[in-house]
Design a protein around this motif. Structure first.
Motif, PDB file in Angstrom:
ATOM      1  N   ASN A  75       0.844  -1.195   0.000  1.00 14.99           N
ATOM      2  CA  ASN A  75       0.000   0.000   0.000  1.00 14.99           C
ATOM      3  C   ASN A  75       0.883   1.250   0.000  1.00 14.99           C
ATOM      4  N   ARG A  76       0.824   1.816  -1.074  1.00 18.66           N
ATOM      5  CA  ARG A  76       1.561   3.081  -1.148  1.00 18.66           C
ATOM      6  C   ARG A  76       0.569   4.218  -1.256  1.00 18.66           C
ATOM      7  N   LYS A  77       0.854   5.169  -0.494  1.00 18.00           N
ATOM      8  CA  LYS A  77       0.002   6.356  -0.586  1.00 18.00           C
ATOM      9  C   LYS A  77       0.506   7.221  -1.737  1.00 18.00           C
ATOM     10  N   VAL A  78      -0.432   7.578  -2.527  1.00 17.78           N
ATOM     11  CA  VAL A  78      -0.071   8.435  -3.648  1.00 17.78           C
ATOM     12  C   VAL A  78      -0.158   9.879  -3.162  1.00 17.78           C
ATOM     13  N   ARG A  79       0.938  10.430  -3.160  1.00 17.88           N
ATOM     14  CA  ARG A  79       0.967  11.822  -2.716  1.00 17.88           C
ATOM     15  C   ARG A  79       0.842  12.747  -3.929  1.00 17.88           C
ATOM     16  N   SER A  80       0.015  13.765  -3.746  1.00 13.77           N
ATOM     17  CA  SER A  80      -0.117  14.724  -4.835  1.00 13.77           C
ATOM     18  C   SER A  80       1.084  15.677  -4.804  1.00 13.77           C
ATOM     19  N   ARG A  81       1.425  16.027  -5.943  1.00 14.69           N
ATOM     20  CA  ARG A  81       2.567  16.900  -6.050  1.00 14.69           C
ATOM     21  C   ARG A  81       2.152  18.331  -5.718  1.00 14.69           C
ATOM     22  N   LYS A  82       2.883  18.994  -4.856  1.00 13.05           N
ATOM     23  CA  LYS A  82       2.554  20.380  -4.502  1.00 13.05           C
ATOM     24  C   LYS A  82       3.134  21.296  -5.568  1.00 13.05           C
ATOM     25  N   LEU A  83       2.248  22.099  -6.124  1.00 14.32           N
ATOM     26  CA  LEU A  83       2.702  23.048  -7.146  1.00 14.32           C
ATOM     27  C   LEU A  83       3.237  24.297  -6.467  1.00 14.32           C
ATOM     28  N   ASN A  84       4.196  24.845  -7.078  1.00 18.32           N
ATOM     29  CA  ASN A  84       4.796  26.067  -6.568  1.00 18.32           C
ATOM     30  C   ASN A  84       3.893  27.232  -6.969  1.00 18.32           C
ATOM     31  N   THR A  85       3.215  27.854  -6.019  1.00 14.81           N
ATOM     32  CA  THR A  85       2.316  28.967  -6.339  1.00 14.81           C
ATOM     33  C   THR A  85       3.107  30.257  -6.381  1.00 14.81           C
TER      34      THR A  85
END
Length: 174
Positions: A4-14
């Protein structure tokens, strides 16, 4: 085997672009500076002729020796007289526009008035010119006279549009 891997969303540079905000700020600053400058009251000096005789700070007789009246009519016609029309210091005469006409006349009269004023103790006082354009005169003649006032350095003048009946007769006769 399943992990089980958690899919982490990529944080966009705002990143906020402030270019438009800076432009609007400068426009507002300029607008309020100009509006503030235009809101200031503008004043023009009021030149009141000096008096020969004074009483209690008031004036009851204007120095008619310093007054030159120019009557403008159609066809480049101009009549000048000094003083009052019913008792002129200089009789009414027709004067031409230009360097050898009205300009020469204005220089001579202003010089004489300065000499007269120096004898009275106020050498800085010059001639006062009353310019009276008739309804038939054109705008160009008025501009020419105002140019002559500027060239000769006479800064005490007034443009008046009311003619006395005697002045109307004088324009019609000459």
């Amino acid at each position: 085997m399943v992990i089980n891997r958690k899919v982490r969303s990529r944080k966009l540079n705002t990143r906020v672009d402030l270019t438009a905000m800076v432009s609007i700020s400068f426009l507002l600053i300029i607008f309020f500076m100009v509006a503030g400058e235009l809101r200031k009251p503008k004043m023009m000096d009021l030149g009141v002729p000096d008096c020969i005789d004074e009483w209690q700070g008031g004036c009851y007789r204007v120095d008619e020796l310093r007054v030159l009246t120019l009557l403008l009519d159609d066809n480049n016609k101009m009549i000048s007289y000094r003083g009052l029309l019913y008792a002129p210091v200089q009789n009414p005469k027709e004067v031409k526009y230009g360097k050898d006409g009205i300009r020469k006349e204005l220089f001579n009269i202003d010089r004489k008035i300065h000499e007269y004023s120096a004898r009275m103790g106020k050498p800085e006082i010059g001639v006062t010119v009353i310019i009276k354009p008739s309804k038939k005169s054109n705008y160009g003649n008025l501009v020419d006279i105002l140019d002559e006032m500027n060239i000769t350095g006479i800064n005490s003048y007034a443009i008046v549009n009311d003619f006395t009946p005697e002045e109307t007769k004088l324009l019609a006769s000459k």
